[in-house]
Design an enzyme around this catalytic site. Structure first.
Site, PDB file in Angstrom:
ATOM      1  N   GLU A 148      15.526  71.725 -23.971  1.00  0.00           N
ATOM      2  CA  GLU A 148      16.009  72.522 -22.884  1.00  0.00           C
ATOM      3  C   GLU A 148      17.053  73.568 -23.108  1.00  0.00           C
ATOM      4  O   GLU A 148      17.200  74.752 -22.770  1.00  0.00           O
ATOM      5  CB  GLU A 148      16.326  71.647 -21.431  1.00  0.00           C
ATOM      6  CG  GLU A 148      16.745  72.508 -20.330  1.00  0.00           C
ATOM      7  CD  GLU A 148      18.220  72.856 -20.161  1.00  0.00           C
ATOM      8  OE1 GLU A 148      18.773  73.461 -19.464  1.00  0.00           O
ATOM      9  OE2 GLU A 148      19.175  71.987 -21.104  1.00  0.00           O
ATOM     10  N   HIS A 194      14.345  69.250 -18.998  1.00  0.00           N
ATOM     11  CA  HIS A 194      15.761  69.054 -18.940  1.00  0.00           C
ATOM     12  C   HIS A 194      15.940  67.479 -19.060  1.00  0.00           C
ATOM     13  O   HIS A 194      16.832  67.021 -19.610  1.00  0.00           O
ATOM     14  CB  HIS A 194      16.542  69.559 -17.412  1.00  0.00           C
ATOM     15  CG  HIS A 194      17.773  69.576 -17.334  1.00  0.00           C
ATOM     16  ND1 HIS A 194      18.361  68.397 -17.051  1.00  0.00           N
ATOM     17  CD2 HIS A 194      18.792  70.491 -17.432  1.00  0.00           C
ATOM     18  CE1 HIS A 194      19.712  68.911 -17.066  1.00  0.00           C
ATOM     19  NE2 HIS A 194      20.231  69.978 -17.330  1.00  0.00           N
TER      20      HIS A 194
END
Length: 339
Positions: free
Chosen positions: A10, A307
């Site tokens: 991410e 994430h």
């Protein structure tokens, strides 16, 4: 020395924050390069620098590269010490993200701690203070971590000026726990916070929520704040279930209508509600590190984000655990086990 690439996965600030937390807890130093490489403005922003400075104060460590805009940092932790701390971000940078960096480490301190932060409490790209109070802290309490968070003053983007205080009790051992279902719904309500802007903005947002969710007037709450805490507007939808509480947020912006703000938060809430998951994406992300410290546990979640996968990779570099993401019967799950 653990080597981290801030451009991996991410590529945002979570890599740095998780590394700081885990370094303080485990005593392992790290070096991170390419900090926030995947962001429009890479390197340390003000809130990331304050997170580093807060970590240094809490553990008496040492760091090189701790400067605004720096894309490389070496962090050598010392011993975590409980006590009273105050940190000023100085902008609308997120107080809550700084809190989430240092609070887990202070669970390992030898005495209770109090942290007072000034900065942003309600801004995009970070959880609002109510999310920590309603969604995160109660789940931490269920694994043995007792943290109390008080919102003393709102701080909206871009002015900031908010004040949040947290009290942390030491916890030697966290207990494994699983959350596979959210259970029966106990309450659901919307809050439109406005400061220094017309009250009709809140009314329009709540009317849109009422129509979309078929809620009663009792579930729609206007929260007027003193004008000097604005200008700012936040729309929060809170869902309290038997085993989990979720808070979804959207923020008013220039050139964005009240209806657009409401549609944003309703869409995200509906995604969670139509799933069978216990946690939504953000709470899932933020429970991964505490469960890894407990050594076992898991939960179902409505979306496995990049994430979350990136956070798992960082945690696995510091702790002897493995994360497993699986999908069964249409439901995503995350499980942490000792390796």
């Amino acid at each position: 020395m653990i080597e981290l690439d801030g451009a991996a996965g991410e590529g945002g600030g979570q890599i740095l924050r998780s590394a700081l937390t885990l370094a303080m807890i485990t005593g392992q130093p790290f070096r991170i390069r390419n900090i926030r490489a995947n962001r429009a403005r890479p390197g340390l922003m003000r809130q990331h620098l304050v997170a580093v400075q807060a970590a240094l104060q809490v553990c008496g460590g040492d760091a090189t590269g701790a400067a605004l805009g720096s894309q490389e940092l070496t962090f050598i932790p010392g011993r975590v010490e409980g006590g009273d701390y105050a940190f000023a971000i100085g902008t609308a940078g997120s107080c809550t993200l700084v809190l989430q960096t240092v609070l887990p480490a202070l669970l390992k301190a030898d005495k209770p701690s109090t942290l007072k932060l000034t900065g942003g409490t309600h801004n995009p790209m970070a959880p609002p203070a109510q999310f920590l109070q309603r969604a995160w802290c109660p789940r931490l309490a269920e694994i043995g971590a007792h943290i109390d968070i008080r919102l003393e003053r709102f701080g909206f983007y871009p002015a900031g000026g908010g004040v949040v205080e947290a009290h942390v009790e030491p916890c030697a051992v966290l207990q494994p726990r699983t959350w596979m279902t959210r259970g029966e719904r106990r309450a659901a309500f919307a809050e439109a916070f406005v400061a220094g802007i017309p009250g009709r903005v809140a009314q329009r947002e709540l009317e849109c929520v009422r129509n979309a969710m078929n809620w009663s007037e009792e579930q729609l709450l206007v929260r007027g704040l003193p004008a000097d805490q604005g200008p700012g507007n936040a729309l929060l939808l809170t869902f309290e279930h038997e085993h989990a509480t979720e808070v979804f947020t959207a923020f008013g912006e220039k050139s964005v209508s009240s209806e657009q703000v409401a549609r944003q938060v309703v869409q995200r809430a509906r995604q969670y509600l139509t799933s069978k998951a216990a946690f939504a994406e953000y709470l899932a992300d933020q429970m991964m590190l505490p469960l890894a410290l407990a050594g076992a546990g898991g939960f179902t979640l409505d979306e496995v984000s990049m994430h979350a996968r990136t956070n798992a990779q960082v945690i696995e570099m510091f702790l002897p655990v493995r994360f497993r993401f699986e999908r069964q019967d249409g439901v995503e799950s995350c499980t942490v086990v000792l390796r």
